[in-house]
Design an enzyme around this catalytic site. Structure first.
Site, PDB file in Angstrom:
ATOM      1  N   SER A 151      37.706  47.231  38.637  1.00 13.46           N
ATOM      2  CA  SER A 151      37.950  47.075  40.033  1.00 13.46           C
ATOM      3  C   SER A 151      36.632  46.194  40.646  1.00 13.46           C
ATOM      4  O   SER A 151      36.676  45.952  41.671  1.00 13.46           O
ATOM      5  CB  SER A 151      37.933  48.653  40.438  1.00 13.46           C
TER       6      SER A 151
ATOM      7  N   HIS B   8      44.414  45.058  38.311  1.00 12.29           N
ATOM      8  CA  HIS B   8      43.505  46.316  39.018  1.00 12.29           C
ATOM      9  C   HIS B   8      44.716  47.362  39.643  1.00 12.29           C
ATOM     10  O   HIS B   8      45.201  47.050  40.493  1.00 12.29           O
ATOM     11  CB  HIS B   8      42.641  45.709  40.066  1.00 12.29           C
TER      12      HIS B   8
ATOM     13  N   GLU C 254      46.334  44.985  41.971  1.00 14.15           N
ATOM     14  CA  GLU C 254      45.781  43.534  42.322  1.00 14.15           C
ATOM     15  C   GLU C 254      45.667  42.649  41.074  1.00 14.15           C
ATOM     16  O   GLU C 254      45.364  42.999  39.948  1.00 14.15           O
ATOM     17  CB  GLU C 254      44.073  43.617  42.584  1.00 14.15           C
TER      18      GLU C 254
ATOM     19  N   ASN D  52      37.953  46.071  46.776  1.00 17.95           N
ATOM     20  CA  ASN D  52      36.630  46.815  46.921  1.00 17.95           C
ATOM     21  C   ASN D  52      35.601  45.854  47.878  1.00 17.95           C
ATOM     22  O   ASN D  52      34.612  46.525  48.189  1.00 17.95           O
ATOM     23  CB  ASN D  52      36.137  47.168  45.676  1.00 17.95           C
TER      24      ASN D  52
END
Length: 268
Positions: free
Chosen positions: A126, A160, A172, A210
């Site tokens: 991530s 992800h 992702e 993130n």
């Protein structure tokens, strides 16, 4: 049949039998109908992971989303293997271990040594650089600029998934500097076959998700620490004022033990 032609994944390897790894295994066998070879160095973690998959399938049967036969077929598509060598014939492997660069580099070095040279090597990180991970997939003694080096690193990609994987709709897709177009296209097609929407991010720390989420949560925590507002007022402001499904502090509680610690740690 069209999804098989698109991504070409007839057997998937998953390394890591935690919540993310078993979630990825579940959507692969249930949605993409792809058999999975699951590996984790901890037999206890494998046992817990398979128990979670069984529980989730039973829940879907109870709610009428699946028949008992469909649930059994999905469970039967997951087979546990004891070592990396047992993954040698997979078309694609997804690494889903903890957010530790050196650990992932070691695993991808093993992939390069043990797996077929045309297998796609995906990481569920991530936050960590896909380019750094891809560099570790170049066999020892092979130059990164050689055709062999480029071919090996070019099959590494970031996929992800989000937690909980069976529920969250997004994946992702992140390209390393070395990733080939074919690898990206096939990885995207596989994620779609798993029932996911796919967004694309460049290989920057935290990617899109993130890189935005961590500062957002940090600001909320600082507002609480400074006494600007109570926890309830902070979360309610974002839920009712910005139409967020949950507040940032509530979200932090949900994910703190899963991603935040690893994501906030500097990767160098």
């Amino acid at each position: 049949m069209s999804s098989i032609i698109a991504h070409g994944i007839r057997t998937l390897g998953v390394v890591g039998a935690g919540q993310m790894g078993t979630g990825i295994a579940l959507v692969a066998v249930l949605r993409a109908k792809v058999p999975v070879l699951l590996h984790d160095r901890s037999p206890e973690q494998v046992k817990k992971g398979l128990s979670l998959v069984d529980k989730l399938l039973a829940k879907d049967v109870g709610k009428g989303r699946l028949t008992s036969d469909q649930a059994k077929e999905a469970m039967d598509r997951i087979n546990v293997v004891g070592d990396m060598k047992s993954l040698r014939d997979v078309d694609m492997v997804v690494e889903a271990v903890s957010e530790n660069l050196s650990l992932k580099q070691s695993i991808f070095a093993s992939f390069a040594k043990e797996l077929r040279p045309d297998a796609i090597l995906a990481t569920n990180t991530s936050s960590i650089s896909i380019t750094k991970i891809a560099a570790s997939a170049i066999p020892v003694g092979v130059s990164a600029t050689s055709d062999a080096g480029k071919q090996s690193a070019g099959r590494v990609v970031g996929l992800h998934f989000f937690n909980p994987v069976p529920v969250m709709k997004l994946v992702e897709l992140i390209s390393a500097l070395q990733t080939t177009t074919d690898t990206l296209d096939r990885a995207r097609a596989f994620a779609v076959a798993c029932g996911k929407e796919v967004t694309v991010s460049k290989d920057v720390p935290g990617f899109v998700s993130n890189a935005l989420l961590m500062p957002f949560i940090n600001e909320a925590i600082m507002c609480l620490e400074k006494g600007i507002a109570t926890r309830e007022n902070i979360d309610t402001t974002l839920k009712l004022g910005m139409n967020h499904p949950m507040g940032p502090l509530q979200l932090a509680d949900l994910y703190v033990n899963l991603t935040c610690d690893g994501t906030l740690s500097p990767q160098g």
